[in-house]
Design a protein around this motif. Sequence first.
Motif, PDB file in Angstrom:
ATOM      1  N   ALA A 359      25.019 -13.820  25.596  1.00 20.07           N
ATOM      2  CA  ALA A 359      24.974 -12.498  24.948  1.00 20.07           C
ATOM      3  C   ALA A 359      23.580 -11.893  24.965  1.00 20.07           C
ATOM      4  CB  ALA A 359      25.476 -12.619  23.506  1.00 20.07           C
ATOM      5  N   ASN A 360      22.530 -12.755  25.001  1.00 14.59           N
ATOM      6  CA  ASN A 360      21.172 -12.221  25.004  1.00 14.59           C
ATOM      7  C   ASN A 360      20.644 -11.981  26.419  1.00 14.59           C
ATOM      8  OD1 ASN A 360      21.065 -14.883  25.724  1.00 14.59           O
ATOM      9  ND2 ASN A 360      19.265 -15.381  24.469  1.00 14.59           N
ATOM     10  N   GLY A 361      21.484 -12.169  27.433  1.00 17.21           N
ATOM     11  CA  GLY A 361      21.071 -11.936  28.811  1.00 17.21           C
ATOM     12  C   GLY A 361      21.445 -10.547  29.284  1.00 17.21           C
ATOM     13  N   PRO A 362      20.943 -10.126  30.458  1.00 14.92           N
ATOM     14  CA  PRO A 362      21.236  -8.793  30.983  1.00 14.92           C
ATOM     15  C   PRO A 362      22.731  -8.547  31.167  1.00 14.92           C
ATOM     16  CG  PRO A 362      19.435  -9.806  32.189  1.00 14.92           C
ATOM     17  CD  PRO A 362      20.010 -10.862  31.304  1.00 14.92           C
ATOM     18  N   ALA A 363      23.457  -9.518  31.752  1.00 14.57           N
ATOM     19  CA  ALA A 363      24.883  -9.333  31.982  1.00 14.57           C
ATOM     20  C   ALA A 363      25.659  -9.324  30.672  1.00 14.57           C
ATOM     21  CB  ALA A 363      25.405 -10.438  32.895  1.00 14.57           C
ATOM     22  N   GLY A 364      25.284 -10.214  29.726  1.00 16.36           N
ATOM     23  CA  GLY A 364      25.965 -10.236  28.428  1.00 16.36           C
ATOM     24  C   GLY A 364      25.755  -8.942  27.665  1.00 16.36           C
ATOM     25  N   LYS A 365      24.541  -8.389  27.708  1.00 20.91           N
ATOM     26  CA  LYS A 365      24.279  -7.125  27.032  1.00 20.91           C
ATOM     27  C   LYS A 365      25.074  -5.983  27.660  1.00 20.91           C
ATOM     28  CE  LYS A 365      19.535  -8.458  25.768  1.00 20.91           C
ATOM     29  NZ  LYS A 365      18.086  -8.175  25.964  1.00 20.91           N
ATOM     30  N   ALA A 366      25.272  -6.056  28.988  1.00 22.79           N
ATOM     31  CA  ALA A 366      26.002  -4.989  29.666  1.00 22.79           C
ATOM     32  C   ALA A 366      27.507  -5.115  29.486  1.00 22.79           C
ATOM     33  CB  ALA A 366      25.658  -4.985  31.145  1.00 22.79           C
ATOM     34  N   GLY A 367      28.015  -6.275  29.065  1.00 23.97           N
ATOM     35  CA  GLY A 367      29.441  -6.409  28.796  1.00 23.97           C
ATOM     36  C   GLY A 367      30.222  -7.162  29.850  1.00 23.97           C
ATOM     37  N   LEU A 368      29.579  -7.907  30.721  1.00 24.47           N
ATOM     38  CA  LEU A 368      30.347  -8.704  31.680  1.00 24.47           C
ATOM     39  C   LEU A 368      31.045  -9.847  30.963  1.00 24.47           C
ATOM     40  CD1 LEU A 368      28.495  -7.140  33.750  1.00 24.47           C
ATOM     41  CD2 LEU A 368      28.639  -9.202  35.168  1.00 24.47           C
ATOM     42  N   ILE A 425      29.810  -1.520  36.217  1.00 21.74           N
ATOM     43  CA  ILE A 425      29.052  -1.736  34.979  1.00 21.74           C
ATOM     44  C   ILE A 425      27.557  -1.670  35.304  1.00 21.74           C
ATOM     45  CG2 ILE A 425      28.607  -3.330  33.082  1.00 21.74           C
ATOM     46  CD1 ILE A 425      31.354  -4.581  33.622  1.00 21.74           C
ATOM     47  N   PRO A 426      26.798  -0.796  34.633  1.00 20.72           N
ATOM     48  CA  PRO A 426      25.338  -0.765  34.850  1.00 20.72           C
ATOM     49  C   PRO A 426      24.661  -1.920  34.107  1.00 20.72           C
ATOM     50  CG  PRO A 426      25.990   0.914  33.283  1.00 20.72           C
ATOM     51  CD  PRO A 426      27.269   0.291  33.757  1.00 20.72           C
TER      52      PRO A 426
END
Length: 436
Positions: A359-368, A425-426
């Motif tokens: 959740a604290n990574g770039p993909a987790g923040k973007a919603g992957l 997803i950006p």
Amino acid sequence: MVASSLISTNFLFSSPLFPPRSPIRKLTIVSLHKIPTPSSSHVKPHKRSLLPCRPLCPPCLNKLLLTTRNPFSFALDSLLILCTSLALSLSLLVADVDSASAFVVTPQRKLQTDELATVRLFQENTPSVVYITNLAARQDAFTLDVFEVPQGSGSGFVWDKGGNIVTNYHVIRGASDLRVTLADQSTFDAKVVGFDQDKDVAVLHVDAPKDKLRPIPIGVSADLLVGQKVFAIGNPFGLDHTLTTGVISGLRREISSAATGRPIQDVIQTDAAINPGNSGGPLLDSAGSLIGINTAIYSPSGASSGVGFSIPVDTVNGIVDQLVKFGKVTRPILGIKFAPDQSVEQLGVSGVLVLDAPANGPAGKAGLLPTKRDSYGRLILGDIITSVNGKKVTNGSDLYRILDQCHVGDKVIVEVLRGDQKEKIPVVLEPKADES
């Protein structure tokens, strides 16, 4: 020389300058042959003559000439004979030297043009290549004493006058202490400036005098051609500097990092022998410029006779600059863990399956969405990345290749397959957590 000595000896002993031990005081000489006497008894014996025989025999004639000539003429003849013998000796001496040089074969090092160029390249670049010893701390099981033992070795090269040494990361991995030996056999303790595990590159620093450091010329790897001659210098098996030659047998190859498994793109393939200990050494072109770092060899038989690979200098250049300035490489990541390519192929889809997205990574923040199990233990597949910024992604190597062209802070459009539908997803790229 022997002939001249004999000739001069014969001349000297026949000269009046060297008379016999018993000089002839009177001309009365007893002949060695019998004097003929007349058979008639009525003939009165004549008065004894100064010469023992008539007609004169050759020995008597010679002695007569020697005793009746002018002493001045003897000296003149002796001088003439002596000069002649000296001239003859000198001529024979010169003739002996010429004949000796004609028959004695002296090997001449007549090298071809390409051989001279190779020798010159090795001599000019050897001072830039160093020998690296990897020491590991070990504890004795009985005394509990801690000591250092060599656990590996490799090669490297001088990057600049500041004492920075470039080598492979796997050469220094797990080392508690490092030592660098220069071309003049002087050894210095080295400390790690930084390393890039993904590209298998490391930078060391030694406090050596600047006059002992000779940086290697940096070339360009973007314009290399297959068939081009290359030269690899290193310290295989802990020996002194050695040179192996070959050609570029392939370009734009891809290998995996020995530390992280991340692919290294645009690798140079060569048939130049890269033996154990050559790792971290330079790969040079015919001009003596650095075009790559020898890093791996593929040999199905296990021998050092397979295909060698070198990291291109264009890739190394950017990495070394960051390591020297910042001590780290800020490479962007998506912040995901993905499934092996074989597992995705078994599912019959093409892309990268997301296993985990913190959740604290770039993909987790973007919603992957990651792969997970439901309350009944059934596996629910996560998002499958099919493209990034419009570039198709079929496996993990494609994803890494695209990210290597991006920078930290870039916003990329990630297209994923979620269930039966595709979504864009950006995502804002970030550096690794341990590099922030």
